[in-house]
Design a protein around this motif. Structure first.
Motif, PDB file in Angstrom:
ATOM      1  N   LEU A  25       1.679 -77.541  31.574  1.00  0.00           N
ATOM      2  CA  LEU A  25       0.477 -76.701  31.547  1.00  0.00           C
ATOM      3  C   LEU A  25      -0.177 -76.635  32.923  1.00  0.00           C
ATOM      4  O   LEU A  25      -0.628 -75.575  33.368  1.00  0.00           O
ATOM      5  N   ASP A  66      -4.349 -74.830  26.890  1.00  0.00           N
ATOM      6  CA  ASP A  66      -3.599 -73.580  26.687  1.00  0.00           C
ATOM      7  C   ASP A  66      -4.495 -72.371  26.963  1.00  0.00           C
ATOM      8  O   ASP A  66      -4.085 -71.411  27.628  1.00  0.00           O
ATOM      9  N   ASP A  67      -5.723 -72.434  26.429  1.00  0.00           N
ATOM     10  CA  ASP A  67      -6.670 -71.328  26.641  1.00  0.00           C
ATOM     11  C   ASP A  67      -7.011 -71.177  28.116  1.00  0.00           C
ATOM     12  O   ASP A  67      -7.108 -70.045  28.635  1.00  0.00           O
ATOM     13  N   THR A  81      -4.045 -69.529  29.820  1.00  0.00           N
ATOM     14  CA  THR A  81      -3.980 -68.102  29.485  1.00  0.00           C
ATOM     15  C   THR A  81      -5.022 -67.311  30.262  1.00  0.00           C
ATOM     16  O   THR A  81      -4.732 -66.247  30.830  1.00  0.00           O
ATOM     17  N   THR A 138       3.908 -82.481  28.618  1.00  0.00           N
ATOM     18  CA  THR A 138       3.096 -81.318  28.248  1.00  0.00           C
ATOM     19  C   THR A 138       2.041 -81.041  29.294  1.00  0.00           C
ATOM     20  O   THR A 138       1.815 -79.882  29.703  1.00  0.00           O
ATOM     21  N   ARG A 182      -5.116 -79.906  24.031  1.00  0.00           N
ATOM     22  CA  ARG A 182      -3.963 -79.033  24.293  1.00  0.00           C
ATOM     23  C   ARG A 182      -4.357 -77.562  24.105  1.00  0.00           C
ATOM     24  O   ARG A 182      -4.025 -76.706  24.933  1.00  0.00           O
ATOM     25  N   THR A 183      -5.075 -77.289  22.989  1.00  0.00           N
ATOM     26  CA  THR A 183      -5.524 -75.919  22.740  1.00  0.00           C
ATOM     27  C   THR A 183      -6.432 -75.434  23.867  1.00  0.00           C
ATOM     28  O   THR A 183      -6.304 -74.300  24.352  1.00  0.00           O
TER      29      THR A 183
END
Length: 409
Positions: A169, A126-127, A130, A165, A122-123
């Motif tokens: 994303l 997310d990165d 971004t 999720t 997930r991290t």
């Protein structure tokens, strides 16, 4: 009847196994001796031992899924519970209990590892999102495009998250790529339009350059070519396939003109170098007039030299300031001699100079008397002030006397 620590065979050939709960019938043997009966059912027990040992090794040395391991354990547990075998069945049950605990621990470890991997994924995603959203606003089209493609490959290598999720994303990630793609497409569309406009402008510049290539109006045409070059640079670049052709035609037209001009200028340079030699001789002749002793003769001689100078024509541009400077120096010296003679013989100017000198002399004399009076009266402050005024008037008087001398006294 025959027996061992874990089982027995009675007179009827019935075989029993001993357990903590008492004896349990496991089979009947009529084909041989009681010893052979016990041996047969003991071999069945050994078969269970082998199966449990194999499962223990699989759990220990392979990545057997906990679910599959537990299914296998329950299968063996049922086999042990209902086994038609003679042996320490309780020991086998304990081994299965221990194996169950081991599998449960591994399942918990996998659950923790899976949760950790999911959080890391997930991290990571997310990165990626971004970074993709930042790249969506970039104007480094090639680098940003390549990086976005690399981010897609990285995304594909990451594990999936829960559906909600993961979908959220991915939607942001995909939207960022779409924004960048639309911006890049609009940019290159505008760039294509600019290049087409540049092509049309440069085509007109080429046409004018070709029309000027046969001109013999060297100065204005060369100046116009410089303007055309400025316009060319300001027009921007055309499409790659057109730019080289336009430039070759544009430059070729200039080359024709400048080659013709160079040929003419080469002939002109030869003539101008010869002119320079003649003018250097005249400069030497003119410099011999200095210093001026006979103004009238010097003026007449210089006039004749200057007439011959003007008849010669141009000299090379880089030599012009030097050679003309020599003639101008002689001309200025003669002019200064004329001005000096005029001042010396002009009665009105002499009268004005004499009058100014007299006025200044009177003022200086008066100031000296006032200074003496002030000092005698002990008024040194007034005397110092008057002295400063006297110094200024004396300087003016000295200059006036010098000017009067120039008129011959």
């Amino acid at each position: 009847m025959s027996s061992d620590p874990w089982g027995r065979v009675d007179e009827t050939g019935t075989v029993y196994v001993r357990t903590a709960d008492g004896e349990r019938e496991v089979g009947s043997w009529q084909a041989g001796s009681p010893e052979e009966a016990l041996a047969y059912f003991e071999r069945k027990y050994e078969g269970l031992v082998v199966e449990i040992g194999l499962l223990e090794r699989r759990v220990k040395t392979t990545d057997l899924a906990p679910k599959d391991a537990l299914t296998a354990i329950e299968h063996l547990r049922a086999a042990v519970t209902e086994a038609h075998a003679v042996g320490d069945l309780a020991a086998l049950a304990k081994r299965l209990d221990a194996l169950t605990e081991q599998v449960d621990a591994r399942r918990e470890e996998r659950k923790v590892a899976k949760a950790k991997a999911s959080e890391e994924a997930r991290t990571a995603k997310d990165d990626l999102v971004t970074e993709a959203e930042q790249l969506a606003q970039s104007e480094q089209w090639r680098a940003a495009g390549e990086r976005l493609r690399a981010l897609v490959d990285i995304w594909k290598g990451l594990p999936r998250l829960d559906r909600k999720t993961d979908d959220e994303l991915w939607h942001r990630f995909s939207h960022a790529r779409s924004v960048f793609s639309k911006r890049r497409k609009a940019h290159f569309a505008a760039l294509d339009a600019q290049r087409e406009d540049a092509r049309r402008r440069k085509e007109k510049l080429v046409e004018e350059a070709q029309a000027l290539s046969g001109s013999t109006d060297w100065g204005p045409t060369a100046a116009r070519y410089r303007e055309l070059m400025t316009d060319w640079k300001a027009a921007g670049r055309a499409q790659r396939e057109a730019e080289d052709d336009l430039w070759n035609r544009f430059r070729g037209a200039q080359d024709v003109f400048f080659a013709a001009r160079s040929e003419v200028f080469a002939e002109r340079d030869t003539e101008q170098r010869e002119n320079l030699t003649l003018k250097e001789e005249l400069a030497i002749e003119a410099e011999k007039l200095l210093p001026v002793t006979d103004l009238k003769a010097a003026r007449a001689a210089f006039r004749g030299i200057n007439e011959r100078w003007e008849a010669i024509g141009h000299v090379p541009r880089d030599a012009r300031p030097r050679i003309e400077g020599r003639m101008h120096a002689v001309e200025r010296a003669i002019q200064e001699a004329e001005e000096s003679e005029w001042r010396r013989t002009n009665p009105e100017a002499r009268a004005r100079a004499a009058g100014l000198t007299g006025q200044l002399q009177a003022a200086v004399d008066k100031l000296r008397e006032q200074i003496e009076t002030a000092r005698a009266a002990g008024n040194n402050s007034r005397a110092d002030k008057l002295q400063r005024e006297l110094d200024g008037r004396q300087a003016l008087l000295d200059q006036a006397l010098k000017s009067l001398d120039e008129f011959g006294g």
